[in-house]
Scaffold this motif. Structure first.
Motif, PDB file in Angstrom:
ATOM      1  N   ARG A   8       0.856  -1.185   0.000  1.00 14.92           N
ATOM      2  CA  ARG A   8       0.000   0.000   0.000  1.00 14.92           C
ATOM      3  C   ARG A   8       0.896   1.240   0.000  1.00 14.92           C
TER       4      ARG A   8
ATOM      5  N   ASP B  67       1.077   5.538   0.534  1.00 17.60           N
ATOM      6  CA  ASP B  67       0.484   6.773   1.047  1.00 17.60           C
ATOM      7  C   ASP B  67       1.387   7.926   0.640  1.00 17.60           C
ATOM      8  N   TRP B  68       0.918   8.700  -0.351  1.00 22.66           N
ATOM      9  CA  TRP B  68       1.719   9.780  -0.913  1.00 22.66           C
ATOM     10  C   TRP B  68       1.504  11.072  -0.134  1.00 22.66           C
TER      11      TRP B  68
ATOM     12  N   TYR C  80       6.651   9.450   0.012  1.00 24.16           N
ATOM     13  CA  TYR C  80       5.531   8.555   0.306  1.00 24.16           C
ATOM     14  C   TYR C  80       5.972   7.453   1.256  1.00 24.16           C
TER      15      TYR C  80
ATOM     16  N   GLN D 112      -1.604   3.502   9.490  1.00 24.64           N
ATOM     17  CA  GLN D 112      -2.455   4.287   8.597  1.00 24.64           C
ATOM     18  C   GLN D 112      -2.028   5.742   8.671  1.00 24.64           C
ATOM     19  N   VAL D 113      -1.894   6.381   7.522  1.00 26.50           N
ATOM     20  CA  VAL D 113      -1.630   7.821   7.494  1.00 26.50           C
ATOM     21  C   VAL D 113      -2.951   8.536   7.737  1.00 26.50           C
TER      22      VAL D 113
END
Length: 250
Positions: free
Chosen positions: A106, A108-109, A116, A167-168
């Motif tokens: 996964r 997250d940018w 990221y 999680q961001v």
């Protein structure tokens, strides 16, 4: 045979002893930056030959879309993400959702598309978190740093917990990001736990220092943001007074 031909033959034999590690084959795209300038792909690369056996590796690469020569490897994909076929090609593992999602990685940018996080399953059930800085061309495994406070708490209580998932939540500043780690736990390592609970830790990660700078144990998102905003304000340098602002004694 003249001396030049002999030299060329010796050189050719010498090269044949070493596989061409840079030889690339099939590619598969995994993610694209919000601004559309960069993409992440996994590539099949010849690693080595042992007699008649060919071994590949599968580097995950950050690439500039307009200038594909501007690229760098971030990490190697493992079997949870890549499945090698009998034909020496590979397939990517997707789930059955609509639309399908990658099962073992996964991304997250950051809003600026210059960095990221990559959450990658490296072995079955074992995940690592990498921070990638595009401007610097660097990749850092930040798994242990992000998990440290929560894992210390789990070890202190001797809980039986799964590896934390991250999680961001929010990029609070261009170089600060609010992450939440969550682990499903039971209170007894030796026996089956009929009741499970969540252990949480909120982490503020500084992308310039490439490390966690503060955290909030088992806090709500609102409380965490309040604490992290306070950290940011305190971290700002104190302005140096100008000559006109410096008080003088008459």
């Amino acid at each position: 045979m003249n001396s030049f031909s002999k030299l060329f033959l010796i050189f050719a034999v010498f090269l044949s002893l070493f596989p061409k590690n840079s030889q690339a084959g099939q590619q598969a795209y995994l993610s694209e930056s919000p601004n559309g300038r960069y993409r992440v792909l996994v590539e099949q690369v010849l690693d080595r030959r042992v007699v008649d056996n060919i071994f590949f590796r599968y580097p995950i690469i950050l690439e500039n879309i307009k200038n594909p020569d501007r690229r760098f490897e971030t990490a190697d994909a493992g079997t949870p993400l890549v499945h090698q076929t009998d034909k020496k090609t590979f397939e990517i593992q997707w789930d059955n959702s609509t639309p399908p999602q990658l099962t073992a990685v996964r991304f997250d940018w950051a809003p600026d598309s210059l960095k990221y996080f990559m959450y990658l399953e490296v072995l079955d059930g074992v995940w690592k978190t990498y921070f990638v800085d595009i401007n610097k061309g660097t990749t850092t495994d930040v798994t242990a740093d992000l998990e440290k406070t929560l894992m210390d708490k789990i070890d202190f209580h001797s809980w039986d917990c799964e590896q934390p998932k991250f999680q961001v939540i929010h990029w609070t500043q261009p170089n600060l990001v609010f992450l939440k780690l969550t682990s499903i736990c039971g209170k007894n390592k030796e026996k089956e736990n009929p009741q499970l609970f969540y252990a949480n830790d909120s982490v503020l990660f500084d992308t310039q220092q490439v490390k966690a700078v503060t955290h909030c144990d088992d806090c709500s998102d609102k409380s965490s943001l309040k604490k992290f905003d306070s950290y940011y304000i305190k971290s700002l340098p104190t302005p140096t007074p100008t000559a006109e602002e410096t008080p003088t004694t008459e």
